[in-house]
Design an enzyme around this catalytic site. Structure first.
Site, PDB file in Angstrom:
ATOM      1  CG  LEU A  35      -2.706 -10.683   5.904  1.00 49.83           C
ATOM      2  CD1 LEU A  35      -3.799 -11.014   6.906  1.00 49.83           C
ATOM      3  CD2 LEU A  35      -1.773 -11.873   5.699  1.00 49.83           C
ATOM      4  CB  SER A  36      -3.987 -12.178  -0.287  1.00 49.36           C
ATOM      5  OG  SER A  36      -4.854 -12.302  -1.402  1.00 49.36           O
ATOM      6  CB  SER A  38      -5.281  -6.260   3.453  1.00 48.88           C
ATOM      7  OG  SER A  38      -4.286  -5.909   2.505  1.00 48.88           O
ATOM      8  N   GLY A  39      -6.885  -5.067   0.802  1.00 50.50           N
ATOM      9  CA  GLY A  39      -7.292  -3.866   0.078  1.00 50.50           C
ATOM     10  C   GLY A  39      -6.147  -3.054  -0.492  1.00 50.50           C
ATOM     11  CE  LYS A  40      -1.134  -6.490  -0.817  1.00 50.84           C
ATOM     12  NZ  LYS A  40      -2.230  -7.378  -0.364  1.00 50.84           N
ATOM     13  CB  SER A  41      -4.742  -3.892  -5.696  1.00 47.07           C
ATOM     14  OG  SER A  41      -3.598  -4.713  -5.755  1.00 47.07           O
ATOM     15  CB  SER A 108       6.352  -6.853   0.502  1.00 44.35           C
ATOM     16  OG  SER A 108       5.436  -5.855   0.896  1.00 44.35           O
TER      17      SER A 108
END
Length: 200
Positions: A35-36, A38-41, A108
Site C-alpha cells: 500500500l501507499s 507501507s514503506g516500499k520506497s 502494483s
C-alpha cells in the site's frame, strides 16, 4: 499486440553472461509491492544503499519518479495501472540484461499484473517483496497526504480506499514495517540475496 511491423531483433555483441561475470553479482529484480505509505520506497532505498556500499551495481525504479517521465501519460485507472506495470517490467528487463540488481517500488495492486511481470522477467530473477503494513498504519503515516485527499473525494481510484489491493499469496520476502524498523527490513532483503547467491 504489437503495432510495429518490419522489425527484427538485433543481437548484442556483449552477452548477459559476460556482463554478469564482470559485475560480480547475479542480476535480479526486487519487486517491492504494498500500500501507499507501507514503506516500499524507504526500504528499497535502504537496500539499494547497502548493496551499493558493498560494491554492487544497482538501480532503483520508483513509482512516482517513473510517472514524471516514461509513464507521465498514464493515470490511475485499472487499464493505466496495468500498462504502468507492463512498461516497468520491460524497462526492468533491460537493466537485468545489463547485469544489474534492480529494485522497483510500485504499489502494483493486482496479482495478475505481478504474475505477468514475473512471467516476462523469469521466475529465477523475480523476487517479490511484500512490504506489509495495515491500512490504518499507512493512513496514519500518510507521508504525501494522499489518503486524506482520497477520503475527501479529491483523488479517485486510490488503492486501499476505492480501488483494491491484492496482497501477494506467496511472496519471496514478507516484510512488516509495522513491527520492524527500516534497517531490520533492509537487512532481511540483503540476507535473502546472500542466502540465494545473488550476491557474495
Amino acid at each position: 499486440m504489437s503495432k510495429a511491423t518490419n522489425i527484427v531483433w538485433h543481437d548484442a555483441g556483449v552477452c548477459p553472461e559476460e556482463r554478469q561475470e564482470k559485475i560480480g553479482s547475479k542480476p535480479c529484480i526486487l519487486w517491492y509491492t504494498g500500500l501507499s505509505g507501507s514503506g516500499k520506497s524507504t526500504v528499497a532505498n535502504a537496500v539499494d544503499r547497502l548493496l551499493f556500499d558493498k560494491g554492487y551495481t544497482t538501480y532503483l525504479l520508483d513509482g512516482d519518479n517513473v510517472r514524471h517521465g516514461l509513464n507521465k501519460d498514464l493515470g490511475f485507472s485499472d487499464v493505466d495501472r496495468v500498462e504502468n506495470i507492463r512498461r516497468i517490467s520491460e524497462v526492468s528487463n533491460l537493466f537485468l540484461d545489463a547485469g544489474l540488481i534492480v529494485s522497483t517500488a510500485f504499489i502494483s495492486p493486482f496479482r495478475a499484473d505481478r504474475l505477468q511481470a514475473k512471467a516476462l522477467i523469469g521466475d529465477e530473477r523475480f523476487i517479490e517483496v511484500f512490504v506489509d503494513a495495515p491500512l490504518e498504519t499507512c493512513e496514519k503515516r500518510d507521508p504525501k497526504g494522499l489518503y486524506q485527499k482520497a477520503r475527501d473525494g479529491m483523488i479517485k481510484n486510490f488503492t486501499g480506499i476505492d480501488s483494491p489491493y491484492e496482497s501477494p499469496l506467496a511472496p519471496s520476502i514478507h516484510l512488516s514495517t509495522n513491527c520492524d524498523d527500516i534497517e531490520q527490513c533492509a537487512s532481511q532483503v540483503v540476507d535473502y540475496l546472500l542466502n540465494n547467491q545473488f550476491i557474495k
